[in-house]
Design a protein around this motif. Structure first.
Motif, PDB file in Angstrom:
ATOM      1  N   ALA A 237      33.353  26.393  51.890  1.00  0.00           N
ATOM      2  CA  ALA A 237      33.376  25.983  50.483  1.00  0.00           C
ATOM      3  C   ALA A 237      32.878  27.090  49.569  1.00  0.00           C
ATOM      4  N   ALA A 238      31.847  27.836  50.022  1.00  0.00           N
ATOM      5  CA  ALA A 238      31.333  28.942  49.218  1.00  0.00           C
ATOM      6  C   ALA A 238      32.376  30.040  49.067  1.00  0.00           C
ATOM      7  N   LEU A 239      33.110  30.320  50.189  1.00  0.00           N
ATOM      8  CA  LEU A 239      34.145  31.354  50.119  1.00  0.00           C
ATOM      9  C   LEU A 239      35.273  30.930  49.191  1.00  0.00           C
ATOM     10  N   VAL A 240      35.654  29.629  49.286  1.00  0.00           N
ATOM     11  CA  VAL A 240      36.711  29.134  48.394  1.00  0.00           C
ATOM     12  C   VAL A 240      36.263  29.224  46.939  1.00  0.00           C
ATOM     13  N   SER A 241      34.993  28.850  46.691  1.00  0.00           N
ATOM     14  CA  SER A 241      34.473  28.928  45.323  1.00  0.00           C
ATOM     15  C   SER A 241      34.458  30.361  44.827  1.00  0.00           C
ATOM     16  N   ARG A 242      34.081  31.282  45.735  1.00  0.00           N
ATOM     17  CA  ARG A 242      34.047  32.692  45.342  1.00  0.00           C
ATOM     18  C   ARG A 242      35.457  33.205  45.043  1.00  0.00           C
ATOM     19  N   ARG A 243      36.439  32.808  45.876  1.00  0.00           N
ATOM     20  CA  ARG A 243      37.806  33.232  45.646  1.00  0.00           C
ATOM     21  C   ARG A 243      38.342  32.665  44.344  1.00  0.00           C
ATOM     22  N   ASP A 244      37.994  31.404  44.069  1.00  0.00           N
ATOM     23  CA  ASP A 244      38.424  30.805  42.802  1.00  0.00           C
ATOM     24  C   ASP A 244      37.807  31.539  41.613  1.00  0.00           C
ATOM     25  N   GLN A 245      36.547  31.970  41.753  1.00  0.00           N
ATOM     26  CA  GLN A 245      35.887  32.690  40.662  1.00  0.00           C
ATOM     27  C   GLN A 245      36.579  34.019  40.410  1.00  0.00           C
ATOM     28  N   VAL A 246      36.900  34.742  41.492  1.00  0.00           N
ATOM     29  CA  VAL A 246      37.610  36.018  41.344  1.00  0.00           C
ATOM     30  C   VAL A 246      38.986  35.781  40.734  1.00  0.00           C
ATOM     31  N   GLY A 247      39.692  34.725  41.190  1.00  0.00           N
ATOM     32  CA  GLY A 247      41.007  34.430  40.646  1.00  0.00           C
ATOM     33  C   GLY A 247      40.965  34.126  39.165  1.00  0.00           C
ATOM     34  N   ALA A 248      39.929  33.395  38.716  1.00  0.00           N
ATOM     35  CA  ALA A 248      39.803  33.099  37.283  1.00  0.00           C
ATOM     36  C   ALA A 248      39.550  34.371  36.483  1.00  0.00           C
ATOM     37  N   ALA A 249      38.708  35.267  37.024  1.00  0.00           N
ATOM     38  CA  ALA A 249      38.439  36.526  36.327  1.00  0.00           C
ATOM     39  C   ALA A 249      39.693  37.377  36.241  1.00  0.00           C
ATOM     40  N   VAL A 250      40.495  37.378  37.306  1.00  0.00           N
ATOM     41  CA  VAL A 250      41.730  38.159  37.316  1.00  0.00           C
ATOM     42  C   VAL A 250      42.740  37.574  36.327  1.00  0.00           C
ATOM     43  N   ALA A 251      42.779  36.248  36.217  1.00  0.00           N
ATOM     44  CA  ALA A 251      43.684  35.628  35.242  1.00  0.00           C
ATOM     45  C   ALA A 251      43.321  36.034  33.817  1.00  0.00           C
ATOM     46  N   ASP A 252      42.032  36.071  33.516  1.00  0.00           N
ATOM     47  CA  ASP A 252      41.604  36.544  32.188  1.00  0.00           C
ATOM     48  C   ASP A 252      41.982  38.005  31.986  1.00  0.00           C
ATOM     49  N   LEU A 253      41.838  38.806  33.059  1.00  0.00           N
ATOM     50  CA  LEU A 253      42.225  40.219  32.977  1.00  0.00           C
ATOM     51  C   LEU A 253      43.711  40.357  32.669  1.00  0.00           C
ATOM     52  N   ALA A 254      44.543  39.519  33.283  1.00  0.00           N
ATOM     53  CA  ALA A 254      45.987  39.586  33.051  1.00  0.00           C
ATOM     54  C   ALA A 254      46.324  39.351  31.582  1.00  0.00           C
ATOM     55  N   GLU A 255      45.660  38.405  30.959  1.00  0.00           N
ATOM     56  CA  GLU A 255      45.905  38.142  29.537  1.00  0.00           C
ATOM     57  C   GLU A 255      45.509  39.338  28.682  1.00  0.00           C
ATOM     58  N   GLU A 256      44.366  39.939  28.993  1.00  0.00           N
ATOM     59  CA  GLU A 256      43.921  41.100  28.228  1.00  0.00           C
ATOM     60  C   GLU A 256      44.877  42.276  28.423  1.00  0.00           C
ATOM     61  N   LEU A 257      45.352  42.478  29.657  1.00  0.00           N
ATOM     62  CA  LEU A 257      46.260  43.588  29.931  1.00  0.00           C
ATOM     63  C   LEU A 257      47.593  43.393  29.221  1.00  0.00           C
ATOM     64  N   SER A 258      48.037  42.160  29.077  1.00  0.00           N
ATOM     65  CA  SER A 258      49.299  41.911  28.366  1.00  0.00           C
ATOM     66  C   SER A 258      49.206  42.415  26.933  1.00  0.00           C
ATOM     67  N   ARG A 259      48.107  42.131  26.258  1.00  0.00           N
ATOM     68  CA  ARG A 259      47.928  42.617  24.888  1.00  0.00           C
ATOM     69  C   ARG A 259      47.769  44.135  24.863  1.00  0.00           C
ATOM     70  N   GLU A 260      47.012  44.666  25.814  1.00  0.00           N
ATOM     71  CA  GLU A 260      46.740  46.095  25.835  1.00  0.00           C
ATOM     72  C   GLU A 260      47.994  46.915  26.097  1.00  0.00           C
ATOM     73  N   GLU A 261      48.802  46.479  27.070  1.00  0.00           N
ATOM     74  CA  GLU A 261      50.007  47.236  27.401  1.00  0.00           C
ATOM     75  C   GLU A 261      51.084  47.088  26.340  1.00  0.00           C
ATOM     76  N   ALA A 262      51.137  45.941  25.672  1.00  0.00           N
ATOM     77  CA  ALA A 262      52.078  45.787  24.568  1.00  0.00           C
ATOM     78  C   ALA A 262      51.742  46.768  23.444  1.00  0.00           C
ATOM     79  N   ALA A 263      50.449  46.931  23.161  1.00  0.00           N
ATOM     80  CA  ALA A 263      50.035  47.898  22.152  1.00  0.00           C
ATOM     81  C   ALA A 263      50.330  49.324  22.606  1.00  0.00           C
ATOM     82  N   ALA A 264      50.151  49.602  23.905  1.00  0.00           N
ATOM     83  CA  ALA A 264      50.439  50.939  24.420  1.00  0.00           C
ATOM     84  C   ALA A 264      51.920  51.269  24.310  1.00  0.00           C
ATOM     85  N   LEU A 265      52.778  50.284  24.588  1.00  0.00           N
ATOM     86  CA  LEU A 265      54.225  50.524  24.467  1.00  0.00           C
ATOM     87  C   LEU A 265      54.609  50.790  23.021  1.00  0.00           C
TER      88      LEU A 265
END
Length: 696
Positions: free
Chosen positions: A57-85
């Protein structure tokens, strides 16, 4: 993990049952002990199962936490790369690049990763999705659009990224490889592929931390395979006239596993890597080569950019002669230039305004070299006309050209092209002058408080020259302190730092550094006690050594622990902002313990005032900062008109205007050809006329 109310009732019931069973076995005596022995095995197995379930359960919780952080990163990268283009294309809104095509190369000595024989930029996301392992190498000539294709791929993958975990849920992160300087030492040391791969993963995690992830989430995202590295600029890791040692080391690191990766490189440099004795190439990867644009694609793109206001399906009037030439597709230097994404960008930028006239009429008769020179000459005036500063100010084209020439001629070499390192701007006015001026200024800053607060009252009391050992001790220590601060502040290689206490690891590092240096300060204090005890007596020597040792240890620990080298910026001025913030915090953090130690040795008011005055100078001497030199260089550059009044703000404007780009913490000119043209400009043309209005 918090328990619900029902869970608490269940846990309480189990606890009561266990307590009742234990009491029952106790009453049974010997028979109860036998029953307990029989029950021990299933109870132990049950406890082991519960522990395993808890760990899972701890490993699943940890994986879910990393997945949530990565999802937030994806949203930020979408804005950042659109500005870069948008920045790369010099457009706003929803920019669309020209649809450059590519062919798959048959490098038969290395296994490929599948994929179609041909593709284009508009379909790059789907093309990548059909690869077996997700390993793609993009080659091209200078100016062929490698970086634009990489950005477009990142945006396509982010747009179609599923939410459920899996290979297709990887988040593409575009990274500038020239910023990666930890693969090999200056002597080209050879290390194992496994160590190279670990260094690359550590650097990738550090880049994710710079983008807002915690250290633990960044490392978890890399280890769990959430990240797709899109590595741009392999050809810029080594100077062109040296062997590609660092580039070869990157390929060795990528070949240590078959993990997904996207890599861009100039064709000439990749061929050089293939021609080495070890024949370095990315294995199990599909390699594609970008092709020049077709005349039909160029015409379609220009029609999209410059439609006729009265007939949107037709091209604007001042581009119609060019469109007719593209329809004929008659080989000519002008048509060949437009089929290069870089020169197409130059041409459409220079003639975006109808007032500039018809490009075909003005350029079609020029030879290739003359055509290229004319397009480059028009780039700066077009950028000035199309882009204002953050406060609406408009630069003068002659001033911008002169400033860029200065930066192009003085930027230190880093990789295959020159990086404009903002903190090393002192080279623009001579590398020695800012160093010596700052060294002298800091020495004076140390001398004045010593002289006014301590020296003059002491000399008034005992006279001059000193006639006691104690006085000679004080004079010698003062001279040593002033000279040391001055020499240290004028060091040729100042440290570039920022402050980051956002993670628990960084805060732990700060505490450990402070503790280590306080212990070191106590050792030094003991030595001071032994030295000063002979002259001033054991009691004063102990007090002096203890306070100076602890104060110095605390000051050094804070100066060292608060420092972290920056590796990622979103705008050129971010580097200066991070560095100046670090210097301000460090000078205050060093000044307080220094003042307290001086106050305890002398008297609280005088010593504390002296310590606070000495603190900034000592802090900058402990961690030599480039930013005082930066301000001196800016002042000297304004006097001789070679630098803008605010270089950081000017480079922000140049980045927005598409004249420069970011590479890690360095700033590069938009294209090597543009940089070479600036370097070759006549000094007399650039510096003879005083600018009419540097900034209005």
């Amino acid at each position: 993990m918090r328990l619900s109310g029902r869970s608490w009732w269940v846990a309480g019931g189990v606890l009561l049952a266990v307590a009742g069973g234990t009491w029952r076995l106790w009453v049974e005596g010997t028979r109860g002990a036998e029953i307990a022995n029989v029950l021990a095995l299933p109870v132990s197995l049950l406890g082991l199962a519960i522990a395993a379930i808890g760990l899972w359960a701890a490993l699943v919780s940890r994986r879910d936490q990393v997945g949530a952080a990565v999802a937030d990163l994806a949203e930020e990268l979408s804005r950042e790369e659109a500005a870069a283009l948008a920045q790369l294309l010099g457009e706003t809104g929803d920019p669309q690049p020209a649809n450059v095509g590519f062919d798959r190369l048959a490098l038969v000595r290395w296994r490929n990763d599948g994929g179609d024989r041909q593709g284009n930029l508009a379909q790059i996301g789907a093309y990548y999705g059909r690869l077996d392992r997700g390993r793609l190498v993009v080659l091209g000539r200078p100016g062929s659009g490698k970086t634009v294709l990489a950005v477009h791929l990142v945006l396509d993958l982010l747009r179609t990224r599923p939410t459920a975990p899996g290979p297709k849920a990887r988040v593409p992160v575009r990274l500038s490889l020239p910023a990666f300087d930890s693969l090999l030492g200056d002597d080209g040391e050879q290390v194992s592929d496994r160590i190279l791969k670990q260094r690359l993963d550590d650097w990738l995690a550090a880049q994710l931390v710079q983008r807002g992830l915690s250290r633990s989430n960044a490392e978890g995202a890399v280890k769990q395979g959430w990240i797709l590295p899109v590595l741009d600029g392999l050809d810029e890791m080594d100077p062109d006239d040296t062997p590609p040692l660092r580039a070869a080391a990157v390929i060795r690191a990528l070949n240590a596993t078959a993990d997904p990766v996207v890599l861009t490189c100039r064709r000439e440099r990749y061929d050089q890597l293939l021609g080495t004795a070890s024949a370095q190439a990315v294995q199990d990867a599909t390699t594609v080569m970008l092709e020049p644009l077709s005349p039909a694609t160029v015409r379609e793109y220009l029609t999209y950019l410059f439609p006729d206001p009265t007939h949107p399906t037709r091209i604007a009037a001042h581009w119609r002669a060019t469109a007719r030439a593209l329809d004929r597709a008659t080989p000519s230097p002008f048509i060949t230039a437009l089929c290069s994404p870089w020169q197409l960008y130059l041409c459409r930028t220079a003639f975006a305004d109808p007032s500039q006239g018809d490009p075909h009429t003005q350029l079609a008769e020029l030879a290739p070299d003359e055509l290229n020179t004319e397009l480059l000459r028009r780039l700066i005036p077009a950028a000035v006309a199309n882009h204002t500063g953050p406060r609406g100010e408009r630069h003068d084209a002659d001033s911008v050209k002169r400033w860029l020439i200065t930066l192009a001629r003085t930027s230190p070499q880093s990789g295959s092209s020159s990086d404009i390192l903002l903190h090393q701007l002192g080279t623009a006015v001579g590398s020695r002058a800012p160093r010596y001026i700052i060294g002298l200024a800091l020495a004076v800053l140390v001398t004045l408080p010593l002289l006014l607060l301590i020296g003059l009252p002491y000399l008034e009391a005992v006279g001059f020259p000193p006639d006691t050992p104690q006085a000679w001790y004080g004079l010698f220590s003062s001279v040593l302190l002033v000279g040391g601060v001055g020499l240290r502040a004028s060091a040729s290689a100042p440290s570039l730092n920022r402050i980051d206490l956002s993670t628990r690891r960084r805060r732990r590092d700060l505490v450990s550094q402070v503790a280590f240096w306080i212990v070191g300060g106590l050792v030094v204090g003991l030595m001071i006690w032994l030295a000063f005890g002979l002259a001033f007596g054991p009691r004063f020597g102990f007090k002096f050594g203890l306070t100076v040792g602890i104060g110095a240890g605390l000051a050094v620990g804070l100066a060292v622990g608060l420092a972290l080298r920056p590796s990622y910026i979103r705008a050129p001025s971010d580097l200066a902002r991070q560095g100046i913030t670090h210097d301000t915090v460090v000078t205050v953090a060093v000044g307080l313990p220094t003042g307290l130690a001086a106050g305890l040795v002398i008297d609280l008011a005088t010593g504390f005032a002296a310590g606070l005055a000495l603190g900034p100078a000592i802090g900058l001497a402990l961690r030599p900062s480039p930013w005082p030199r930066y301000f001196v260089a800016v002042l000297l550059g304004r006097i001789n008109r070679t630098l803008p009044p605010r270089p950081a703000r000017f480079l922000d404007w140049a980045y927005t205007a598409g004249l420069v780009r970011l590479s890690g913490i360095g700033i590069q000119f938009r294209h090597r050809e543009f940089e070479t043209w600036l370097v070759n400009q006549s000094t007399d043309d650039a510096l003879s006329a005083r600018p009419r209005t540097p900034c209005t």
